[in-house]
Design a protein around this motif. Structure first.
Motif, PDB file in Angstrom:
ATOM      1  N   ASN A 191     -30.609  41.120 -26.565  1.00 34.56           N
ATOM      2  CA  ASN A 191     -30.234  39.869 -25.895  1.00 34.56           C
ATOM      3  C   ASN A 191     -28.877  39.395 -26.429  1.00 34.56           C
ATOM      4  O   ASN A 191     -28.417  39.833 -27.488  1.00 34.56           O
ATOM      5  CB  ASN A 191     -31.310  38.793 -26.049  1.00 34.56           C
ATOM      6  CG  ASN A 191     -31.584  38.422 -27.480  1.00 34.56           C
ATOM      7  OD1 ASN A 191     -32.404  39.075 -28.138  1.00 34.56           O
ATOM      8  ND2 ASN A 191     -30.929  37.389 -27.991  1.00 34.56           N
ATOM      9  N   HIS A 192     -28.274  38.493 -25.705  1.00 31.57           N
ATOM     10  CA  HIS A 192     -26.882  38.134 -25.992  1.00 31.57           C
ATOM     11  C   HIS A 192     -26.695  37.235 -27.214  1.00 31.57           C
ATOM     12  O   HIS A 192     -25.828  37.503 -28.059  1.00 31.57           O
ATOM     13  CB  HIS A 192     -26.280  37.443 -24.762  1.00 31.57           C
ATOM     14  CG  HIS A 192     -25.037  36.661 -25.033  1.00 31.57           C
ATOM     15  ND1 HIS A 192     -23.850  37.249 -25.433  1.00 31.57           N
ATOM     16  CD2 HIS A 192     -24.788  35.317 -24.973  1.00 31.57           C
ATOM     17  CE1 HIS A 192     -22.924  36.322 -25.597  1.00 31.57           C
ATOM     18  NE2 HIS A 192     -23.472  35.135 -25.327  1.00 31.57           N
ATOM     19  N   THR A 196     -25.630  38.124 -30.985  1.00 34.87           N
ATOM     20  CA  THR A 196     -25.401  39.568 -31.049  1.00 34.87           C
ATOM     21  C   THR A 196     -23.964  39.856 -31.449  1.00 34.87           C
ATOM     22  O   THR A 196     -23.023  39.239 -30.954  1.00 34.87           O
ATOM     23  CB  THR A 196     -25.735  40.240 -29.705  1.00 34.87           C
ATOM     24  OG1 THR A 196     -27.147  40.405 -29.607  1.00 34.87           O
ATOM     25  CG2 THR A 196     -25.080  41.596 -29.561  1.00 34.87           C
ATOM     26  N   TYR A 206     -21.235  42.419 -31.061  1.00 32.80           N
ATOM     27  CA  TYR A 206     -20.964  43.503 -30.122  1.00 32.80           C
ATOM     28  C   TYR A 206     -20.250  44.683 -30.776  1.00 32.80           C
ATOM     29  O   TYR A 206     -20.333  45.813 -30.275  1.00 32.80           O
ATOM     30  CB  TYR A 206     -20.193  42.976 -28.912  1.00 32.80           C
ATOM     31  CG  TYR A 206     -21.065  42.121 -28.018  1.00 32.80           C
ATOM     32  CD1 TYR A 206     -21.892  42.707 -27.072  1.00 32.80           C
ATOM     33  CD2 TYR A 206     -21.094  40.731 -28.137  1.00 32.80           C
ATOM     34  CE1 TYR A 206     -22.713  41.941 -26.260  1.00 32.80           C
ATOM     35  CE2 TYR A 206     -21.917  39.956 -27.341  1.00 32.80           C
ATOM     36  CZ  TYR A 206     -22.724  40.563 -26.400  1.00 32.80           C
ATOM     37  OH  TYR A 206     -23.557  39.805 -25.607  1.00 32.80           O
ATOM     38  N   ILE A 226     -29.644  37.347 -21.190  1.00 35.68           N
ATOM     39  CA  ILE A 226     -28.567  36.589 -21.828  1.00 35.68           C
ATOM     40  C   ILE A 226     -29.143  35.479 -22.697  1.00 35.68           C
ATOM     41  O   ILE A 226     -28.760  35.318 -23.855  1.00 35.68           O
ATOM     42  CB  ILE A 226     -27.608  36.011 -20.768  1.00 35.68           C
ATOM     43  CG1 ILE A 226     -26.790  37.141 -20.121  1.00 35.68           C
ATOM     44  CG2 ILE A 226     -26.666  34.965 -21.393  1.00 35.68           C
ATOM     45  CD1 ILE A 226     -25.836  36.681 -19.032  1.00 35.68           C
ATOM     46  N   GLN A 286     -25.786  40.363 -17.337  1.00 33.24           N
ATOM     47  CA  GLN A 286     -25.752  40.834 -18.722  1.00 33.24           C
ATOM     48  C   GLN A 286     -25.300  42.282 -18.813  1.00 33.24           C
ATOM     49  O   GLN A 286     -24.680  42.688 -19.797  1.00 33.24           O
ATOM     50  CB  GLN A 286     -27.120  40.679 -19.400  1.00 33.24           C
ATOM     51  CG  GLN A 286     -27.026  40.873 -20.913  1.00 33.24           C
ATOM     52  CD  GLN A 286     -28.349  41.161 -21.595  1.00 33.24           C
ATOM     53  OE1 GLN A 286     -29.367  41.448 -20.960  1.00 33.24           O
ATOM     54  NE2 GLN A 286     -28.352  41.102 -22.922  1.00 33.24           N
ATOM     55  N   GLN A 316     -21.718  42.059 -18.958  1.00 34.04           N
ATOM     56  CA  GLN A 316     -21.360  41.407 -20.221  1.00 34.04           C
ATOM     57  C   GLN A 316     -21.468  42.381 -21.391  1.00 34.04           C
ATOM     58  O   GLN A 316     -20.553  42.482 -22.226  1.00 34.04           O
ATOM     59  CB  GLN A 316     -22.296  40.215 -20.440  1.00 34.04           C
ATOM     60  CG  GLN A 316     -22.058  39.445 -21.724  1.00 34.04           C
ATOM     61  CD  GLN A 316     -23.180  38.437 -21.960  1.00 34.04           C
ATOM     62  OE1 GLN A 316     -24.329  38.805 -22.190  1.00 34.04           O
ATOM     63  NE2 GLN A 316     -22.843  37.155 -21.886  1.00 34.04           N
ATOM     64  N   MET A 317     -22.583  43.124 -21.463  1.00 36.44           N
ATOM     65  CA  MET A 317     -22.802  44.069 -22.554  1.00 36.44           C
ATOM     66  C   MET A 317     -21.755  45.169 -22.538  1.00 36.44           C
ATOM     67  O   MET A 317     -21.187  45.541 -23.575  1.00 36.44           O
ATOM     68  CB  MET A 317     -24.202  44.664 -22.443  1.00 36.44           C
ATOM     69  CG  MET A 317     -24.615  45.548 -23.614  1.00 36.44           C
ATOM     70  SD  MET A 317     -24.953  44.596 -25.108  1.00 36.44           S
ATOM     71  CE  MET A 317     -26.467  43.751 -24.607  1.00 36.44           C
ATOM     72  N   PRO A 377     -20.883  34.507 -17.958  1.00 33.70           N
ATOM     73  CA  PRO A 377     -21.222  35.577 -18.900  1.00 33.70           C
ATOM     74  C   PRO A 377     -20.049  36.132 -19.684  1.00 33.70           C
ATOM     75  O   PRO A 377     -20.246  36.809 -20.706  1.00 33.70           O
ATOM     76  CB  PRO A 377     -21.846  36.656 -18.005  1.00 33.70           C
ATOM     77  CG  PRO A 377     -21.265  36.407 -16.644  1.00 33.70           C
ATOM     78  CD  PRO A 377     -21.115  34.929 -16.561  1.00 33.70           C
TER      79      PRO A 377
END
Length: 383
Positions: free
Chosen positions: A97-98, A101, A103, A121, A145, A148-149, A380
């Motif tokens: 999940n965001h 996190t 990255y 998210i 997401q 976004q990821m 996002p």
């Protein structure tokens, strides 16, 4: 230019989705003559391809949920370098999940050969938010997401194929409709306690599912395309089902290494000595990292799995690939190891970032340019 492409793609996806929603039909009983691999599979416990259990590779799915950050990366790093008996690196799926996190660390996991999947998210409460989530909500949580990821971790978007809804709370048809629109392959949110011995194999939703619905609402429509990767539950020491290992109520004492090793083995052997449906080790990292005896038992368990010639630790996408083209143990052991293009990361520390949903300020580690505000649902990319 990159932002323009992303926004245009999201708009096109929404238009396609609106058309798809108008054409939903109620799922009917599965027609095995029409539902054939590699595109369709009826829900059931029969081994794909008509294989005998002894010829069927036992696939093991180790998954971790929630954010990836400095608090759990050391435990994840301890799994680097493990290999199955065929010499190929093991597969692990991280449902990320965001919020909170890092990255840069997601990029690291990807580059070490592990699968990155989606866990929403917001991961917000209450649970009823997910039970009543519309198509639009699930697209904002998961479809967005995926972009976004891919963007913040700088990993190829076509490698992000799986999703798991927070709290394993099903959302009826909406999440599977989103999967079709957003380019996702499989969902691993749906536990079964009825189809455990023998275990339930992955299947598609072309036809009505026979799986028990532990967390309604479950899908009722015919939605060709997405795969269901059932979470075959464990059985605790008093016979109660548990979807996550850390959710088992009656379990060994946290200081009992031998008890935990036997607990893991007992649940594994039920699948291994049965129809060899994929065995899931679904867990949150904290259970292992905060309990030394459980950690030692976990290591012993993985060592044993990696020593067996017909057991393969794979990620969710690899399990679906096997379903589409079932292979014997020998054939599976001879196939080439998975390859992955290295995704570069030029790390940037971003913050403090204000957020629209809270007064908290956030810091982020990303592999691309920093956002203007903390990314969240409906924004996002934090523009």
């Amino acid at each position: 230019m990159k932002w323009a492409v992303v926004i245009f793609t999201l708009l096109v996806a929404s238009a396609i989705a609106e058309e798809a929603r108008r054409n939903l039909n109620l799922a009917t009983e599965c027609d095995e003559a029409r539902c054939q691999l590699p595109r369709c599979r009826c829900s059931g416990t029969d081994i794909p391809g008509g294989l005998n259990p002894r010829d069927t590779p036992q696939l093991v799915l180790l998954t971790f949920d929630d954010g990836v950050n400095t608090l759990n990366i050391e435990k994840y790093r301890s799994l680097y370098g493990r290999r199955n008996r065929d010499g190929c690196p093991i597969g692990i799926t991280y449902f990320v999940n965001h919020e909170y996190t890092n990255y840069k660390l997601v990029n690291e996991l990807y580059n070490n050969g592990f699968e990155i999947a989606l866990h929403s998210i917001t991961h917000q409460t209450p649970q009823s938010y997910w039970a009543g989530a519309t198509y639009e909500t699930m697209m904002r949580e998961f479809g967005h997401q995926r972009w976004q990821m891919s963007y913040f971790a700088n990993i190829p978007i076509n490698t992000i194929r799986g999703m798991r809804i927070p709290y394993l709370q099903m959302s009826g048809n909406s999440s599977f409709q989103v999967m079709n629109t957003a380019g996702l392959t499989y969902d691993s949110s749906w536990p079964t306690s009825q189809f455990v011995n023998p275990g339930l194999w992955p299947y598609t939703l072309d036809y009505a599912s026979t799986q028990d619905c532990m967390m309604p609402p479950c899908p009722t429509a015919s939605i060709p395309g997405p795969w269901v990767l059932p979470m075959v539950t464990w059985t605790d020491m008093r016979g109660f089902p548990c979807s996550y290992v850390d959710a088992c109520i009656f379990r060994p004492d946290d200081n009992d290494e031998e008890g935990w090793f036997r607990f893991m083995m007992n649940n594994f052997e039920r699948q291994y000595r049965g129809n060899r449906a994929p065995f899931g080790f679904y867990v949150h990292e904290w259970l292992i990292s905060t309990n030394p005896a459980i950690s030692r038992a976990f290591t012993r368990f993985l060592d044993l799995l990696n020593s067996l010639h017909d057991v393969f630790m794979v990620n969710g996408s690899e399990a679906i690939e096997w379903m589409r083209n079932p292979m014997t143990v020998e054939e599976f052991a001879r196939k080439p190891c998975r390859q992955r293009i290295v995704a570069p990361c030029i790390p940037r520390t971003c913050g403090p970032l204000s957020a629209e949903h809270t007064t908290i300020s956030y810091w982020m580690e990303v592999c691309t340019e920093c956002p203007n505000v903390y990314p969240w649902i409906d924004n996002p990319f934090g523009r």
